[in-house]
Design a protein around this motif. Structure first.
Motif, PDB file in Angstrom:
ATOM      1  N   ALA A 125       0.848  -1.195   0.000  1.00  0.00           N
ATOM      2  CA  ALA A 125       0.000   0.000   0.000  1.00  0.00           C
ATOM      3  C   ALA A 125       0.882   1.243   0.000  1.00  0.00           C
ATOM      4  O   ALA A 125       1.030   1.918   1.019  1.00  0.00           O
ATOM      5  CB  ALA A 125      -0.925  -0.013   1.221  1.00  0.00           C
ATOM      6  N   GLU A 180      -2.465  -1.675   8.447  1.00  0.00           N
ATOM      7  CA  GLU A 180      -2.283  -2.179   7.095  1.00  0.00           C
ATOM      8  C   GLU A 180      -3.610  -2.648   6.503  1.00  0.00           C
ATOM      9  O   GLU A 180      -3.872  -2.467   5.305  1.00  0.00           O
ATOM     10  CB  GLU A 180      -1.271  -3.339   7.115  1.00  0.00           C
ATOM     11  CG  GLU A 180      -0.826  -3.793   5.751  1.00  0.00           C
ATOM     12  CD  GLU A 180      -0.119  -2.703   4.991  1.00  0.00           C
ATOM     13  OE1 GLU A 180      -0.261  -2.661   3.759  1.00  0.00           O
ATOM     14  OE2 GLU A 180       0.572  -1.886   5.624  1.00  0.00           O
ATOM     15  N   LEU A 183      -5.586   0.413   5.328  1.00  0.00           N
ATOM     16  CA  LEU A 183      -4.993   0.959   4.104  1.00  0.00           C
ATOM     17  C   LEU A 183      -5.334   0.085   2.904  1.00  0.00           C
ATOM     18  O   LEU A 183      -5.618   0.595   1.815  1.00  0.00           O
ATOM     19  CB  LEU A 183      -3.475   1.073   4.260  1.00  0.00           C
ATOM     20  CG  LEU A 183      -2.967   2.152   5.218  1.00  0.00           C
ATOM     21  CD1 LEU A 183      -1.478   1.993   5.457  1.00  0.00           C
ATOM     22  CD2 LEU A 183      -3.276   3.550   4.697  1.00  0.00           C
ATOM     23  N   ASP A 187      -7.396   1.028  -0.638  1.00  0.00           N
ATOM     24  CA  ASP A 187      -6.879   0.781  -1.982  1.00  0.00           C
ATOM     25  C   ASP A 187      -7.780  -0.165  -2.769  1.00  0.00           C
ATOM     26  O   ASP A 187      -7.969  -0.002  -3.979  1.00  0.00           O
ATOM     27  CB  ASP A 187      -5.464   0.211  -1.909  1.00  0.00           C
ATOM     28  CG  ASP A 187      -4.419   1.284  -1.638  1.00  0.00           C
ATOM     29  OD1 ASP A 187      -4.745   2.473  -1.784  1.00  0.00           O
ATOM     30  OD2 ASP A 187      -3.286   0.938  -1.277  1.00  0.00           O
ATOM     31  N   CYS A 206     -13.627   1.966   7.163  1.00  0.00           N
ATOM     32  CA  CYS A 206     -12.566   1.755   8.149  1.00  0.00           C
ATOM     33  C   CYS A 206     -13.086   1.806   9.589  1.00  0.00           C
ATOM     34  O   CYS A 206     -12.285   1.699  10.532  1.00  0.00           O
ATOM     35  CB  CYS A 206     -11.475   2.807   7.973  1.00  0.00           C
ATOM     36  SG  CYS A 206     -10.586   2.712   6.407  1.00  0.00           S
ATOM     37  N   PHE A 217      -4.697   8.981   8.067  1.00  0.00           N
ATOM     38  CA  PHE A 217      -4.212   8.730   6.713  1.00  0.00           C
ATOM     39  C   PHE A 217      -2.999   9.600   6.412  1.00  0.00           C
ATOM     40  O   PHE A 217      -2.036   9.132   5.796  1.00  0.00           O
ATOM     41  CB  PHE A 217      -5.319   8.994   5.688  1.00  0.00           C
ATOM     42  CG  PHE A 217      -4.957   8.552   4.298  1.00  0.00           C
ATOM     43  CD1 PHE A 217      -5.278   7.279   3.865  1.00  0.00           C
ATOM     44  CD2 PHE A 217      -4.276   9.394   3.427  1.00  0.00           C
ATOM     45  CE1 PHE A 217      -4.921   6.841   2.591  1.00  0.00           C
ATOM     46  CE2 PHE A 217      -3.917   8.979   2.156  1.00  0.00           C
ATOM     47  CZ  PHE A 217      -4.248   7.700   1.742  1.00  0.00           C
ATOM     48  N   SER A 220       0.022   8.038   7.892  1.00  0.00           N
ATOM     49  CA  SER A 220       0.462   6.824   7.203  1.00  0.00           C
ATOM     50  C   SER A 220       1.069   7.099   5.839  1.00  0.00           C
ATOM     51  O   SER A 220       2.056   6.479   5.450  1.00  0.00           O
ATOM     52  CB  SER A 220      -0.718   5.859   7.030  1.00  0.00           C
ATOM     53  OG  SER A 220      -1.166   5.383   8.264  1.00  0.00           O
ATOM     54  N   ARG A 221       0.467   8.026   5.087  1.00  0.00           N
ATOM     55  CA  ARG A 221       0.880   8.233   3.690  1.00  0.00           C
ATOM     56  C   ARG A 221       1.596   9.567   3.451  1.00  0.00           C
ATOM     57  O   ARG A 221       2.094   9.799   2.356  1.00  0.00           O
ATOM     58  CB  ARG A 221      -0.343   8.137   2.777  1.00  0.00           C
ATOM     59  CG  ARG A 221      -0.978   6.741   2.759  1.00  0.00           C
ATOM     60  CD  ARG A 221      -0.137   5.784   1.928  1.00  0.00           C
ATOM     61  NE  ARG A 221      -0.562   4.409   2.068  1.00  0.00           N
ATOM     62  CZ  ARG A 221      -1.560   3.844   1.413  1.00  0.00           C
ATOM     63  NH1 ARG A 221      -2.283   4.551   0.571  1.00  0.00           N
ATOM     64  NH2 ARG A 221      -1.857   2.577   1.604  1.00  0.00           N
TER      65      ARG A 221
END
Length: 292
Positions: A125, A180, A183, A187, A206, A217, A220-221
């Motif tokens: 991801a 994970e 995420l 995706d 989620c 988010f 994480s990203r």
């Protein structure tokens, strides 16, 4: 990996300091069911949609009945036996293979192949890695000034981002990011339907509030979820254009209400129209070997 019945066509390739990068087309005459034991790391990004049945089992770590799905971006760790199954008959991919020795400074220090890391490797991801690999594919298909140097730099970035991703898999809970699993759910939702999701839909998916989702988010990203969705749509559009799909079909597939809106958005983000982008790739000459 063990040999399987089928054919592989290398459309473009190049040696880099860390290994080898290739753009390949694969064809199988029957569904795949193999047991492999790769000596080197094998990072692959599919340019065509993966079939639902694509799945794998790390036989030395998991129950023989436990299979987890492949994503469109996955890593097969070196020296790990894996059984792969798929009903796929044709796939175009960007493949990056590299030895354990070449990436030891990033992969061997404090990196254990835990259950969550093995599962995360099958469905990576990371929009950053996806974007970098796609840029590598573009440079290989359509070499320009200093393409060899660019591919070398992009390959190094891929390894760094991959190491960060693998190290982050077991750390996200302590950092306040998304798990994970969450995420992956995001995706999967982005890839399975044409209409882009709303924040409320993703938050519900989620089991979080919109505020919790947006904050976690970003942790994480490293960017907003809105920007990530836009980047995901653009990367998907590029892959579909590269596969030969018409501009009109790509526009509707990635969720635009009209081809003109898609063309305007694509031009704004890339500096060229979808049609010009596809023609440039189609008319390019592949790199057969070496750095160019």
């Amino acid at each position: 990996m063990e040999q399987i019945t089928g054919e592989q066509k290398i459309e473009a390739e190049s040696q880099v300091g860390l290994g080898q990068v290739r753009v390949v087309s694969k064809f199988w005459d029957k569904p795949v069911d193999i047991l492999g034991h790769p000596k080197n790391y094998h990072l692959e990004m599919s340019l065509l949609p993966r079939p639902e049945m694509a799945q794998a089992c790390f036989v030395d770590h998991w129950s023989p009945k436990r299979f987890e799905p492949f994503g469109d971006l996955f890593l097969l760790p070196a020296e790990h036996r894996i059984r792969a199954q798929s009903n796929c008959r044709h796939q175009n991919s960007i493949v990056f293979t590299f030895s354990q020795e070449a990436v030891a400074p990033w992969f061997d220090h404090n990196l254990r192949w835990t259950d969550s890391r093995l599962q995360g490797a099958l469905d990576i991801a990371s929009g950053k890695i996806r974007s970098l690999l796609f840029q590598i594919g573009e440079e290989l298909r359509s070499p320009r000034f200093a393409s060899g140097n660019m591919v070398e730099l992009l390959s190094s970035q891929v390894i760094i981002e991959l190491s960060r991703y693998l190290h982050s898999v077991d750390e996200e809970k302590s950092r306040g990011g998304l798990s994970e699993l969450r995420l992956r759910r995001i995706d999967e939702r982005l890839s399975e339907r044409d209409i882009p999701p709303s924040l409320a839909e993703l938050a519900d998916l989620c089991n979080l509030s919109v505020r919790q989702l947006t904050r976690a988010f970003r942790v994480s990203r490293g960017r907003s979820i809105g920007k990530y969705i836009a980047e995901y749509r653009l990367d998907r559009a590029k892959r579909l254009l590269a596969s030969g799909m018409s501009v009109k079909c790509v526009a509707y597939t990635v969720g635009f209400s009209a081809p003109s809106n898609f063309t305007a958005a694509f031009l704004r983000e890339t500096g060229e129209t979808p049609r010009d982008y596809r023609l440039r790739l189609k008319g390019s000459q592949p790199v057969k070997s070496g750095l160019h």
